[in-house]
Design an enzyme around this catalytic site. Structure first.
Site, PDB file in Angstrom:
ATOM      1  N   GLN A   1      -3.917  -1.677   7.091  1.00  0.00           N
ATOM      2  CA  GLN A   1      -4.294  -3.539   7.332  1.00  0.00           C
ATOM      3  C   GLN A   1      -4.788  -3.790   6.377  1.00  0.00           C
ATOM      4  O   GLN A   1      -4.204  -3.418   5.561  1.00  0.00           O
ATOM      5  CB  GLN A   1      -4.691  -3.390   8.272  1.00  0.00           C
ATOM      6  CG  GLN A   1      -4.336  -3.977  10.055  1.00  0.00           C
ATOM      7  CD  GLN A   1      -3.590  -2.313  10.540  1.00  0.00           C
ATOM      8  OE1 GLN A   1      -4.484  -1.191  10.534  1.00  0.00           O
ATOM      9  NE2 GLN A   1      -2.789  -1.844  10.465  1.00  0.00           N
TER      10      GLN A   1
ATOM     11  N   LYS B   1       0.904  -1.174  -0.018  1.00  0.00           N
ATOM     12  CA  LYS B   1      -0.214  -0.549   0.448  1.00  0.00           C
ATOM     13  C   LYS B   1       0.712   1.236  -0.223  1.00  0.00           C
ATOM     14  O   LYS B   1       0.582   1.976  -0.328  1.00  0.00           O
ATOM     15  CB  LYS B   1      -1.077   0.323   1.365  1.00  0.00           C
ATOM     16  CG  LYS B   1      -1.832  -1.312   1.472  1.00  0.00           C
ATOM     17  CD  LYS B   1      -2.238  -1.208   2.816  1.00  0.00           C
ATOM     18  CE  LYS B   1      -1.887  -1.295   3.850  1.00  0.00           C
ATOM     19  NZ  LYS B   1      -1.476  -3.333   4.282  1.00  0.00           N
TER      20      LYS B   1
ATOM     21  N   HIS C   1       4.237   0.487   6.215  1.00  0.00           N
ATOM     22  CA  HIS C   1       4.390   1.344   4.961  1.00  0.00           C
ATOM     23  C   HIS C   1       5.638   1.558   4.418  1.00  0.00           C
ATOM     24  O   HIS C   1       6.544   2.287   4.696  1.00  0.00           O
ATOM     25  CB  HIS C   1       3.605   2.041   4.744  1.00  0.00           C
ATOM     26  CG  HIS C   1       1.914   1.858   4.776  1.00  0.00           C
ATOM     27  ND1 HIS C   1       1.009   2.415   5.050  1.00  0.00           N
ATOM     28  CD2 HIS C   1       1.469   0.498   5.929  1.00  0.00           C
ATOM     29  CE1 HIS C   1      -0.486   1.765   5.030  1.00  0.00           C
ATOM     30  NE2 HIS C   1       0.207   0.267   5.376  1.00  0.00           N
TER      31      HIS C   1
END
Ligand code: GDP
Ligand code: IMO
Ligand code: MG
Length: 430
Positions: A224, A16, A41
């Site tokens: 998540q 992501k 991330h």
């Protein structure tokens, strides 16, 4: 031109951060709306790697506004430490480009203590959390006894909030034979950290409303993933927040209609870190190979990620419950050189074939994957930036995934590096 929400559709760590970083070039504002520093991330820009946990991935691009929304649980000491680390790495972070919702709930040291104590007592039934205090902090938020960012600005309110939360924490800690929290120490720690946090505190709902009125592009950065979502995931082996795009509006303070295009991020195979059901998990040399080639170690805790084949059932369900419009497929390059690639198309439970992930943990533990086999490719896809660079068998694999999960491909990622992306359709233009 609308806004875009980036969400995970597997068990997290789909990439992501990389996708948000790439899309943020075309955005003005990047907002985190749930989770906390359980997220990790990773951005790779040139030869520098940034591992962001609480900071939105927009901080890596000058001139973008990053917002930590009210739906995030914020450990103020972790936030300060992350800002300091990222400044040392050369990122410019100040209240000019970072704002924190004044109504966000705080994670306190006792949240971590409670979580770790409870995990220890679970013995072999551990959830395998990140140990960051995320679950207990959300419990206190919903239980209406959280200390929030705005309380740091008001000494009397802070005293009262701390009393409220400690009444609960100390009863629990004593009951678990763990040391209770000293009120004075906690207040002193909060008073010390407050001046580093308060300059970032703001009415973020208003900033977002202004951005929307000025037609500035907003990128919502999920943490998540759907299978870790507290409602739709593999409960109780989940995180304590809603990780679907549906949470982007409530977790930042904006109209649901402003959320726009929902981009689901998925790896070309599957990983999971922590405990819980994982139907396509491979406890063999193939699983090891995926882990090695994909460098599958947790960003936050350094734990080895469990690896397995692509689970089209779980992803299809995530796409359905999450309202995903299109996907970004990441880590295709990790599959380079596999002679055969398997795809899970259904589950088998006893004599029954299921086309969905059942809700109960006992049923989830019993299901077995039904596979179809796809042909692999020998060529390297690493670093590919155009469709024409892909071998025909890789294209065939992607097309089959699209068909099985019921969503079209928007972006393809072929390495950790920022610009190694094949753009198929622009999520902002849809
Ligand atoms: P997130 O939590 O979803 O942001 O994902 P993480 O950053 O925790 O984990 C993804 C890992 O895969 C990171 O180390 C990324 O640098 C890396 N990564 C992202 N996209 C790709 C890709 O297309 N290929 C490869 N080989 N690595 C990637
Ligand atoms: P990103 O945003 C992968 C997992 C933990 C554990 C469960 C509950 O990087 O994709 P928690 O500490 O949240 O109470 O742990 O959820 N988990 C993640 N797994 N990526 C994440 O975030 C995760 N955040 C939490 O390993 O199984
Ligand atoms: Mg991660």
């Amino acid at each position: 031109m609308g806004n875009v929400a980036v969400v995970g559709v597997q068990w997290g760590d789909e990439g992501k951060g990389k996708i948000v970083d790439w899309l943020s070039e075309r955005a003005d504002v990047v907002v985190r709306f749930q989770g906390g520093h359980n997220a990790g991330h990773t951005l790779v820009i040139g030869n520098v790697e940034y591992k962001l946990s609480l900071l939105p991935s927009g901080v890596a691009r000058p001139g973008k506004l990053s917002i930590i929304g009210n739906g995030v649980v914020v450990d103020p000491w972790a936030l300060v430490a992350e800002i300091d680390t990222m400044r040392l790495k050369g990122l410019d972070i100040s209240p000019k480009n970072l704002r924190l919702a004044d109504n966000a709930a705080l994670i306190l040291p006792s949240h971590g203590a409670l979580e770790r104590t409870r995990e220890e007592r679970r013995g072999d039934k551990k959830l395998g959390t990140t140990g960051r205090g995320i679950g207990p902090a959300y419990e206190d938020k919903v239980g209406r006894r959280a200390v929030r960012v705005c309380d740091l600005a008001d000494k009397q309110a802070l005293d009262e909030r701390v009393d409220e939360v400690l009444l609960h924490h100390n009863a629990l800690l004593r009951g678990l034979d763990a040391p209770p929290v000293d009120r004075g120490d906690l207040l002193a720690q909060l008073h010390e950290v407050a001046p580093r946090i308060l300059p970032y505190a703001d009415r973020c709902w208003r900033l977002l409303d202004e951005a929307r009125r000025q037609s500035r592009r907003i990128l919502f950065e999920g943490a998540q993933a759907a299978m870790l979502d507290v409602d739709h995931g593999t409960y109780p082996y989940v995180t304590s927040s809603n990780a679907l795009a549906g949470q982007a509006a409530a977790g930042s303070g904006i109209a649901p209609s402003a959320v726009g295009y929902v981009l689901g991020i998925t790896k070309a195979y599957t990983t999971r870190v922590g405990n819980g059901p994982f139907p396509t998990e491979l406890n063999d040399a193939t699983g090891e190979k995926l882990g090695e080639r994909g460098r599958e170690f947790g960003t936050v805790t350094g734990r080895r990620r469990r690896c397995g084949w692509f689970d089209a059932v779980a992803v299809r369900q995530a796409i359905t419950v999450g309202g995903v419009d299109g996907i970004a497929l990441t880590k295709l390059d990790v599959l380079d050189g596999f002679a055969e690639i398997k795809i899970c198309t259904a589950y088998r439970r006893g004599g029954e074939i299921l086309d969905y992930m059942p809700a109960s943990a006992s049923a989830q533990a019993e299901i077995e994957p039904v596979y179809e086999t796809a042909e692999g490719w020998r060529e390297s896809t690493r670093g590919a930036r155009s469709w024409a660079d892909l071998p025909a068998t890789a294209v065939k694999y992607i097309r089959r995934l699209e068909e099985l999960i019921g969503a079209p491909l928007a972006l393809l990622s072929t390495s950790p590096e920022r610009d190694d992306i094949v753009l198929v359709r622009d999520p902002f233009a849809d």
